[in-house]
Structures are given as structure tokens and as C-alpha cells.
Scaffold this active site. Sequence first.
Site, mmCIF file in Angstrom:
data_model
loop_
_atom_site.group_PDB
_atom_site.id
_atom_site.type_symbol
_atom_site.label_atom_id
_atom_site.label_comp_id
_atom_site.label_asym_id
_atom_site.label_seq_id
_atom_site.Cartn_x
_atom_site.Cartn_y
_atom_site.Cartn_z
ATOM 1 N N LYS A 22 27.322 40.773 37.374
ATOM 2 C CA LYS A 22 28.469 41.169 36.547
ATOM 3 C C LYS A 22 28.746 40.116 35.467
ATOM 4 O O LYS A 22 28.928 40.451 34.297
ATOM 5 C CB LYS A 22 29.691 41.368 37.453
ATOM 6 C CG LYS A 22 30.938 41.823 36.749
ATOM 7 C CD LYS A 22 31.894 42.509 37.704
ATOM 8 C CE LYS A 22 32.677 41.560 38.582
ATOM 9 N NZ LYS A 22 33.671 40.747 37.820
ATOM 10 N N ARG A 27 28.442 38.831 29.607
ATOM 11 C CA ARG A 27 28.070 37.863 28.567
ATOM 12 C C ARG A 27 26.949 38.395 27.686
ATOM 13 O O ARG A 27 26.894 38.076 26.495
ATOM 14 C CB ARG A 27 27.681 36.530 29.234
ATOM 15 C CG ARG A 27 28.912 35.782 29.783
ATOM 16 C CD ARG A 27 28.524 34.735 30.790
ATOM 17 N NE ARG A 27 29.629 33.883 31.226
ATOM 18 C CZ ARG A 27 30.547 34.201 32.146
ATOM 19 N NH1 ARG A 27 30.517 35.403 32.720
ATOM 20 N NH2 ARG A 27 31.490 33.346 32.495
ATOM 21 N N GLY A 94 39.028 40.779 34.366
ATOM 22 C CA GLY A 94 39.517 39.460 33.968
ATOM 23 C C GLY A 94 38.531 38.777 33.034
ATOM 24 O O GLY A 94 38.929 38.093 32.078
ATOM 25 N N GLN A 169 35.936 31.186 33.648
ATOM 26 C CA GLN A 169 36.500 32.042 32.592
ATOM 27 C C GLN A 169 37.225 31.191 31.555
ATOM 28 O O GLN A 169 37.083 31.422 30.355
ATOM 29 C CB GLN A 169 37.427 33.096 33.198
ATOM 30 C CG GLN A 169 36.647 34.095 34.053
ATOM 31 C CD GLN A 169 37.518 35.146 34.694
ATOM 32 O OE1 GLN A 169 38.734 35.049 34.693
ATOM 33 N NE2 GLN A 169 36.891 36.161 35.269
ATOM 34 N N ASP A 314 34.196 34.530 44.929
ATOM 35 C CA ASP A 314 34.282 35.987 45.035
ATOM 36 C C ASP A 314 33.794 36.506 46.396
ATOM 37 O O ASP A 314 33.945 37.688 46.702
ATOM 38 C CB ASP A 314 33.466 36.654 43.910
ATOM 39 C CG ASP A 314 34.094 36.394 42.541
ATOM 40 O OD1 ASP A 314 35.308 36.105 42.484
ATOM 41 O OD2 ASP A 314 33.369 36.471 41.535
ATOM 42 N N LYS A 341 43.505 36.596 42.057
ATOM 43 C CA LYS A 341 42.342 37.424 41.721
ATOM 44 C C LYS A 341 42.813 38.881 41.524
ATOM 45 O O LYS A 341 43.992 39.118 41.317
ATOM 46 C CB LYS A 341 41.280 37.299 42.820
ATOM 47 C CG LYS A 341 40.605 35.924 42.834
ATOM 48 C CD LYS A 341 39.766 35.723 41.585
ATOM 49 C CE LYS A 341 39.142 34.352 41.547
ATOM 50 N NZ LYS A 341 38.471 34.064 40.265
ATOM 51 N N ARG A 387 36.269 44.164 45.845
ATOM 52 C CA ARG A 387 35.683 43.337 46.911
ATOM 53 C C ARG A 387 36.373 43.583 48.258
ATOM 54 O O ARG A 387 35.762 43.441 49.301
ATOM 55 C CB ARG A 387 35.689 41.871 46.517
ATOM 56 C CG ARG A 387 34.945 41.648 45.181
ATOM 57 C CD ARG A 387 34.255 40.334 45.054
ATOM 58 N NE ARG A 387 33.866 40.111 43.665
ATOM 59 C CZ ARG A 387 32.730 40.516 43.097
ATOM 60 N NH1 ARG A 387 31.828 41.150 43.818
ATOM 61 N NH2 ARG A 387 32.469 40.274 41.828
HETATM 62 C C1 S3P Z 1 33.829 34.914 36.497
HETATM 63 C C2 S3P Z 1 34.435 33.763 36.944
HETATM 64 C C3 S3P Z 1 35.249 33.704 38.178
HETATM 65 C C4 S3P Z 1 35.012 34.903 39.080
HETATM 66 C C5 S3P Z 1 34.998 36.195 38.324
HETATM 67 C C6 S3P Z 1 33.922 36.186 37.236
HETATM 68 C C7 S3P Z 1 33.043 34.852 35.243
HETATM 69 O O1 S3P Z 1 36.625 33.654 37.829
HETATM 70 O O2 S3P Z 1 35.975 34.954 40.105
HETATM 71 O O3 S3P Z 1 34.752 37.290 39.194
HETATM 72 O O4 S3P Z 1 32.259 35.786 34.967
HETATM 73 O O5 S3P Z 1 33.169 33.862 34.513
HETATM 74 P P1 S3P Z 1 37.344 32.261 37.465
HETATM 75 O O6 S3P Z 1 36.554 31.648 36.404
HETATM 76 O O7 S3P Z 1 38.719 32.603 36.984
HETATM 77 O O8 S3P Z 1 37.377 31.483 38.733
#
Ligand code: S3P
Length: 427
Positions: A22, A27, A94, A169, A314, A341, A387
Site C-alpha cells: 500500500k 507513492r 491517512g 507520513q 500496522d 490510527k 486491519r
Molecule cells: C504509512 C506510514 C504509517 C503506517 C501507515 C502507512 C506510510 O503511518 O501506519 O499505514 O505509507 O507512510 P505513520 O507514518 O503515521 O506511522
Amino acid sequence: MALTLSYSTPSLMGTIQVPGDKSISHRSIMFGAMAAGITTVEGFLLGDDCLSTISCFRKLGVEINLDGDKVTITSGGESSWEEPAEVLDTGNSGTTTRLMLGLLAGTSFHTVMAGDESIAKRPMKRIIDPLRLMGADIRGRRGGQFTPLAIQGTRLTAIDYTLPVASAQVKSAILLAGLKAEGRTRVTEPVASRDHTEIMLEHFGAAISRNDGTIEIEGGQTLTASHVKVPGDISSAAFMIGAALITPNSSVRLTNVGTNPTRTGILDVIKKMGADFDVEERQVSGEPAADLTIRSSALSGIEIGGDLIPRLIDEIPLIALIATQANGTTVIKDAEELRVKETDRIAAVVSELAKLGADIQATEDGMIIQGPTPLTGGIVKSYGDHRLGMMEAVAALIASSDVIIDNPACISVSYPGFVEQLDSLLN
Ligand code: S3P
């Protein structure tokens, strides 16, 4: 509609390819949209979250064509993006919301972003604070803490920023904004988080430096269109790994699973718990991958915390489930991020596993599980969190009666066809 799962003394056998990663799929669209030319992607995840990313970039005028799990992105580069006439709908994602904030902050136009009920509760201040330091003009509910967010693109300047939370993120949003900012942006992370953004920046021809937890990027670089091969998602594979471990007489082979070391905490955990599994390595587009063979195993409880947490953040709902079948106590700590989350995953996991007979207790920053406990059937909620829904479907494999999952549709956020693929392994 609810999903009723009833499995009587199953065992799992066979080989499957889990869907694409994912994080890398999101990206690949963003980088393809930033680069002038044609970017091609194979192994793309056709999950709802990644489709939200595609829909947002289409609204910016980027041409994106899907053919099964192959994607072609035709872009005139980031300078060709157009001001969208509509709100960008980031759905449940997110990653889309947060990384796009970094991308949109440095445009020359105005954008509004909003997602679903869950996105509306997720913290955005952690992204907006550093972006504002770069000069970004972003407004949101409660002083910019929550969506909907209005972004007026503007010129950005580089910052030197230490992340207060280990978050890929946040790191990615700053690096993507840094790509357009004047000067050299520096991001330091206290604990390593997933580095798919850094790997893909290099893959698309950007120069970055990485030293001791500090990443530096010079603004004003342009990206070169590329080809991206997306490996299977270890966070999706985790549910099949867990299913094979706790279901008696099982042996499951998962091909081409991404094994970037910033993501393989789950493998470290199951090894420490005593799992019987093999890893055969391969390499996909700068991202390591492997074929994994997992067999039913007698597991022991362990303590999980510290630097390991971002490497399995995750996977914790699934780890909690396997801990109910392990001998002894499993303690998960330093995982307060779970509270913000898709849902509060500490409260949700504890409440739903307890309904199925688990001996599980919430703590402020994690949970404590005593095992082994037989699981019963019951009616459980997914809280609209993919999840949670998948963890509950795996629990059904060993439950003594039916497990009824309320609102299972959310599973398609990251793993469309999950229940069917699990069923295909049944013997
Ligand atoms: C992700 C980063 C994680 C992860 C999310 C995907 C990403 O979140 O939990 O499912 O693709 O950069 P955080 O960076 O907020 O921890």
C-alpha cells in the site's frame, strides 16, 4: 452487511501472492505525477486507499490509466498540475491526506482536501506544524488540526526539523515539500520509520543524503519518470502469516512479499515467539522482497516495544491475536500511536478479542495478553478499520463457533479479495 465466518477444523495449505504494498503503491502514483513523462507501475494495489490517491491526482489533471494491477501515469510534471474545481476526497487514507499536504503546499493554486469520518478524527497538526515552518498556508478545523483542509499553494523554504513522533507520513510530507522548497531541507527521525519515500526519491533520480537518522534533500530538483515494481505488502501478508501460525496442520507459501527492513518487525516478532518459517530473498525495484513459507507453530509470549514498534505498527492487531494462542504473557508497549490510527486500535483490539474469549488488557501505550486461550465465536465490530476486520476473520479460523463481523467492507481498503484468498488455502 455483516459477514459470517464458520470454519470447522480447517488447515491451510498452498501458495498465494498477496496484493501490492500500500505504501509503495501510493507513492508510485505521487512520484509518477510529479515526474514529467510516462511512469509505469506493476503490482499496484487496487485497494480503496490507493484508488483515492489516483482519484485525487486525476482531479489535478494528471492522466492515469489502470489495466489490472498495471498503471500508466502520463504527466507534464508537477508544474502542469491544475487547480482542482472540486474537493479532493482522500477517503479513509491517512497516507494520501498527509503526503499530499506536503505536495500541495508548494503549488501555485488552492486545494481543499477532506476524507471520511475516520480521517476527520486523525491528527494533521503533526504535518501542518512543520509545513507552516516552511511557509505553507494551510487552514483546517480547530486551527489546522483536522480535515477538511484548505491549502493555498505558496513558495516554501527549507527547514531543519526533528520529528517529535516516529512517523513515515510526517517525514515523507516534509521531504516532498522539501523537494520544491528553496534551500536544503533536513529531517531527523528519533526512531527509523519506513523509508519507501527515500528509496523512491532515489529511484526517480533525486539526490538525497541519509546519515544516522537524518535525511537531507536539496530543493528545486525534478524527478525523472520511471518504472516501479511493487512487491506484495508485508502488512497484508501478516494476516496470512498469522493464519498459518495459529491454524493446526498448516503450511502456506507467500510469494514476492516486500521485506524492506523498516517493515519486517513482524518477522522478528514471530521468530522470537518460536515460529517455524523460511525466508527466500529476492530484489524488486530497489526494495527487497522474499518468498515466505509459514507453518503452524507452538508460540511463546514475548515483550514488544521500543524501536521495534514503527517496524510493525500496522501489524499489532494481528500480533495481539497470535499472542492469544502463545504460551505465557505478551506485553506490547510504546505503541500509543495506535490510538490515532484508522480507529483507536488499542481500545478496539482489546474489546473485540475479549468478546471472543481472549485474556487481554489495555494499557495506555499498548496491551497485555495472557495465552493460550481458546477462542469462542461471537459478533464483533470492525470499527470500519480494515486491519481489525482482517484480524477478526483470522480469529474465525480457530474460533469454536461462528464469528460474525459487522461492517467487513472496509477490508478492501488494503486487501480486496482477502476472505476469498484465505478460503482458497482451506483444505
Ligand atoms: C504509512 C506510514 C504509517 C503506517 C501507515 C502507512 C506510510 O503511518 O501506519 O499505514 O505509507 O507512510 P505513520 O507514518 O503515521 O506511522
